[in-house]
Design an enzyme around this catalytic site. Structure first.
Site, PDB file in Angstrom:
ATOM      1  N   LYS A   1       2.543  -2.379  -7.501  1.00 20.57           N
ATOM      2  CA  LYS A   1       3.916  -2.286  -7.990  1.00 20.57           C
ATOM      3  C   LYS A   1       4.899  -3.080  -7.141  1.00 20.57           C
ATOM      4  CE  LYS A   1       7.071  -0.552 -10.714  1.00 20.57           C
ATOM      5  NZ  LYS A   1       7.161  -1.201 -12.027  1.00 20.57           N
TER       6      LYS A   1
ATOM      7  N   LYS B   1       3.824  -9.919 -19.717  1.00 19.44           N
ATOM      8  CA  LYS B   1       3.374  -8.546 -20.025  1.00 19.44           C
ATOM      9  C   LYS B   1       1.939  -8.576 -20.540  1.00 19.44           C
ATOM     10  CE  LYS B   1       6.181  -7.652 -18.375  1.00 19.44           C
ATOM     11  NZ  LYS B   1       6.835  -7.079 -17.250  1.00 19.44           N
TER      12      LYS B   1
ATOM     13  N   GLU C   1      -0.598  -9.383 -17.676  1.00 15.34           N
ATOM     14  CA  GLU C   1      -0.846  -8.391 -16.626  1.00 15.34           C
ATOM     15  C   GLU C   1      -1.421  -7.085 -17.143  1.00 15.34           C
ATOM     16  OE1 GLU C   1       2.609  -7.648 -14.218  1.00 15.34           O
ATOM     17  OE2 GLU C   1       3.929  -7.523 -15.925  1.00 15.34           O
TER      18      GLU C   1
ATOM     19  N   GLU D   1       8.581 -13.775 -20.552  1.00 10.90           N
ATOM     20  CA  GLU D   1       8.421 -12.401 -20.070  1.00 10.90           C
ATOM     21  C   GLU D   1       7.392 -11.640 -20.927  1.00 10.90           C
ATOM     22  OE1 GLU D   1       8.740 -10.547 -17.721  1.00 10.90           O
ATOM     23  OE2 GLU D   1       9.069  -8.497 -18.390  1.00 10.90           O
TER      24      GLU D   1
ATOM     25  N   CYS E   1       0.873  -1.167   0.000  1.00 13.46           N
ATOM     26  CA  CYS E   1       0.000   0.000   0.000  1.00 13.46           C
ATOM     27  C   CYS E   1       0.913   1.220   0.000  1.00 13.46           C
ATOM     28  CB  CYS E   1      -0.847   0.022   1.268  1.00 13.46           C
ATOM     29  SG  CYS E   1      -1.814  -1.463   1.475  1.00 13.46           S
TER      30      CYS E   1
ATOM     31  N   ASN F   1       0.936  -0.338   6.295  1.00 11.23           N
ATOM     32  CA  ASN F   1       1.278  -1.227   5.186  1.00 11.23           C
ATOM     33  C   ASN F   1       1.967  -2.430   5.806  1.00 11.23           C
ATOM     34  OD1 ASN F   1       2.039  -2.386   2.760  1.00 11.23           O
ATOM     35  ND2 ASN F   1       3.825  -1.057   2.502  1.00 11.23           N
ATOM     36  N   GLY F   2       1.570  -3.641   5.386  1.00 12.54           N
ATOM     37  CA  GLY F   2       2.164  -4.852   5.953  1.00 12.54           C
ATOM     38  C   GLY F   2       1.060  -5.791   6.420  1.00 12.54           C
TER      39      GLY F   2
ATOM     40  N   TRP G   1      -3.958  -1.632  -1.221  1.00  8.50           N
ATOM     41  CA  TRP G   1      -4.043  -2.859  -2.004  1.00  8.50           C
ATOM     42  C   TRP G   1      -4.444  -3.921  -0.992  1.00  8.50           C
ATOM     43  CZ3 TRP G   1      -1.557  -7.689  -2.134  1.00  8.50           C
ATOM     44  CH2 TRP G   1      -1.758  -8.428  -3.299  1.00  8.50           C
TER      45      TRP G   1
ATOM     46  N   ARG H   1       1.332   1.872  -5.924  1.00 13.94           N
ATOM     47  CA  ARG H   1       1.582   0.826  -4.926  1.00 13.94           C
ATOM     48  C   ARG H   1       0.309   0.077  -4.544  1.00 13.94           C
ATOM     49  NH1 ARG H   1       6.582   1.669  -2.456  1.00 13.94           N
ATOM     50  NH2 ARG H   1       5.942   0.188  -0.874  1.00 13.94           N
TER      51      ARG H   1
ATOM     52  N   HIS I   1       4.901 -31.851 -26.710  1.00 14.01           N
ATOM     53  CA  HIS I   1       4.723 -32.793 -25.601  1.00 14.01           C
ATOM     54  C   HIS I   1       3.420 -32.552 -24.863  1.00 14.01           C
ATOM     55  CE1 HIS I   1       8.728 -34.444 -26.187  1.00 14.01           C
ATOM     56  NE2 HIS I   1       9.106 -33.200 -26.409  1.00 14.01           N
TER      57      HIS I   1
END
Ligand code: M6R
Length: 606
Positions: free
Chosen positions: A601, A480, A483, A476, A2, A100-101, A74, A27, A499
């Site tokens: 983030k 992208k 997300e 990667e 957050c 935050n936490g 968040w 964040r 396979h």
């Protein structure tokens, strides 16, 4: 996970608080709230939604105050509701807290407080804190002591900012394993989750360490240990980032701006202190056992680097996703753990490092954010200097980390005598060409990628294929796509396809293939075999390949032909295409580019 901001000044700070918390919105952006000190009363406003929306809807800027704290959330504990939005207050309205936490013992504390008559309004872990402050203050009549007692009862992680009617000109804050720093201006003092909270006002920061708390007023601050209550002497960290770099500068989104900044961030990486890179290469050489560690995108940076160390330095170095590190790695005193992180605050990576340190291993990191937890935790840090990356989706930071890993692998190759000086110099020369090549790809190919992305934006499933070092490029690029566009994209090595996953190919699954230059004959031909396998089943393939003088005409349904470049930098060129393809698909689908749903983030929780 957050954003926390607090400001204390001589005049009204509402506008400054607004700007700071808006800069931290990347964040977390589920909901937002503020607590302002109005004479000796707290004004608390909070709701679901983004910072601008809440400040506007709750008319916060019209409130006058010289001390305030704000939070952008968040969600971890409790769903996204107004009740679960920070700040939280005590029953008597004397304390307001943002956090935050994650508090691991909050249920136990909450039950005890309810038993004592405290009333809770939310499902969050945080709400125990204002009630504990109230309880302890009633016992000792001293806010600082009440804070110390409260902090010592909390288990888990926290960054906190608190205001109290008993000290209307001060902000109290504290930290354990969640990022927090002070901003020391002449007329204003700040507390923030990171520099973006105050970079427009001051570049002087003080990093609060684990186990420390601070008391801020307009013209002073003090930092103490909450274990001993003794003062801790702190030095000022000068923020070297330019505040203009954290603005959009005419681009529609930070993501695009940051993709376009890559030529500059590569140039900066190429100017990194070579002695420092050499020292890290020496650490790798001396260690019996080395791991490359990151998570999400930085795990893919690590996987990419694994190929580099094998091919350029003749040394196999495994890559492990940091969330799995403790279950998988065998670590001892002769081990080196080399981590990669943009934020330097990622919980999983910090946990991997702590585990490694507890076994006596050496640790190192490539990090973007100076002063971050990881940069301070490791024995050796390389600060990549890519400037603020605001978009939640990592582009320039990860890209630059790959370039730094190339420099490192080349240095190790030289040390291990796998490369001779001429090969090393030629590789460096190829890397020096990279910013210019990327600039022209961005200038000349963006329009085409935009068109392809737009035409296929309705496709719900993509297979991203690559072989060798193009496999992590595929992984990667697929991340992208997931997300930013919320489109299912599966990165896979070309050889793996037959396979099992080949059975999925039909007109609802498109494939994108990252093809190496044809000079790399074996890899090139193997990659094309995968394409043939898909085409033989009438699958659609978008091929990204280098100028092959008409070879493979008609093989791809859609193709992007890139200029011939050195094999060393070719996978990086392909990655830029992967970034742009995700970006333009997302803009076609009208996604929230810089703040995609459900993400944040820096993931500071486990
Ligand atoms: O800050 P870090 O690089 O340590 O973050 C690691 C991941 O959380 C991060 O790369 C994440 O996967 C990004 N959203 C990727 O774009």
């Amino acid at each position: 996970m957050c954003g926390i901001n607090g400001v204390v000044g001589l005049n009204n700070i509402s506008e400054v608080l607004f700007e700071g918390i808006r800069n931290l919105e990347y964040r977390g952006y589920d909901s937002c709230g503020v607590a302002l000190m109005n004479k000796k009363h707290l004004i608390v406003r909070k709701n679901i939604g983004g910072v601008e929306e809440i400040f506007h809807r709750e008319n916060i800027l019209s409130k006058k105050s010289r001390v305030g704290i704000a939070h952008t959330r968040w969600a971890t504990h409790g769903t996204v509701t107004q009740e679960n939005t920070h700040p939280f207050t005590s029953c008597d309205g004397a304390f307001a807290v943002v956090h935050n936490g994650i508090l691991s013992n909050y249920r136990f504390l909450r039950d005890g407080l309810i038993g004592e008559g405290h009333q809770f309004d939310s499902d969050t872990d945080t709400e125990v804190i204002p009630h504990l402050l109230e309880k302890h203050y009633k016992e000792c009549n001293d806010v600082e002591l009440a804070l110390v007692k409260t902090l010592n009862m909390l288990e888990g992680t926290f960054a906190l900012a608190i205001i109290s009617i008993y000290h209307p000109d001060q902000i109290f804050c504290a930290r354990r394993e969640s990022p927090l720093m002070l901003g020391i201006g002449d007329e204003l003092k700040f507390v923030g989750s990171d520099f973006n909270a105050f970079i427009d006002y001051t570049k002087n920061a003080i990093i609060i360490g684990d186990g420390e708390y601070a008391i801020l007023s307009r013209d002073s601050y003090v930092v103490k240990s909450y274990l001993t209550q003794k003062e801790v002497t702190k030095s000022i960290t000068k923020i070297e980032w330019d505040n203009e770099a954290a603005k959009k500068g005419g681009y529609p989104h930070y993501m695009l701006k940051e993709i376009y900044e890559q030529p500059q961030t590569i140039t900066t990486a190429l100017e990194l202190d070579s002695a420092s890179l050499d020292e890290l290469a020496g650490m790798i050489q001396k260690s019996e056992n080395v791991y490359l560690v990151g998570v999400g995108t930085t795990f893919y940076v690590s996987k990419f680097s694994k190929y580099l160390f094998s091919s350029l330095a003749g040394q196999f170095i495994p890559a492990i996703s940091s969330d799995e590190f403790t279950s998988l790695a065998t670590v001892d005193k002769k081990t080196l753990v080399l981590t990669v992180s943009q934020s330097g605050e990622t919980f999983d990576t910090i946990s991997a490092l702590k585990h490694a340190k507890s076994k006596g291993a050496k640790t190192a990191a490539i990090v973007n954010v100076m002063g971050s937890s990881i940069s301070r935790l490791v024995d050796k840090v390389i600060l990549q200097g890519s400037g603020p990356e605001i978009c939640v989706i990592s582009t320039k930071a990860a890209f630059t980390q790959m370039v730094i890993m190339m420099l490192l692998a080349l240095r190790l190759g030289l040390k291990r005598k796998v490369l001779v000086r001429k090969e090393f110099d030629e590789s460096l020369a190829a890397l020096r060409e990279l910013p210019g090549i990327i600039q022209s790809i961005l200038n000349e190919r963006s329009g085409f990628i935009h068109r392809v992305a737009h035409n296929y934006a309705k496709i719900k499933n993509w297979l991203y294929l690559g072989r060798g070092i193009y496999y992590p490029v595929a992984l990667e690029s697929a991340l992208k796509m997931k997300e930013v566009a919320y489109v299912h994209a599966e990165g896979m090595s070309g050889g793996f396809l037959k396979h099992g996953t080949l059975a999925m190919v039909d007109d609802e699954v498109n494939t994108i293939v990252f093809t190496p230059p044809c000079g790399d004959k074996e890899l090139y031909e193997a990659t094309l075999r995968s394409v043939e396998e898909i085409r033989a089943r009438s699958g659609f393939v978008f091929g990204i390949h280098f100028n092959e003088k008409g070879r493979n005409k008609g093989l791809f349904n859609e193709e992007l032909i890139l200029p011939n470049v050195s094999p060393l930098v070719a996978p990086l060129i392909q990655l830029v295409i992967g970034q742009l393809f995700a970006y333009f698909t997302a803009t076609s689908l009208k996604r929230n580019i810089d703040k995609p749903r459900f993400l944040a983030k820096s993931v500071t929780v486990g």
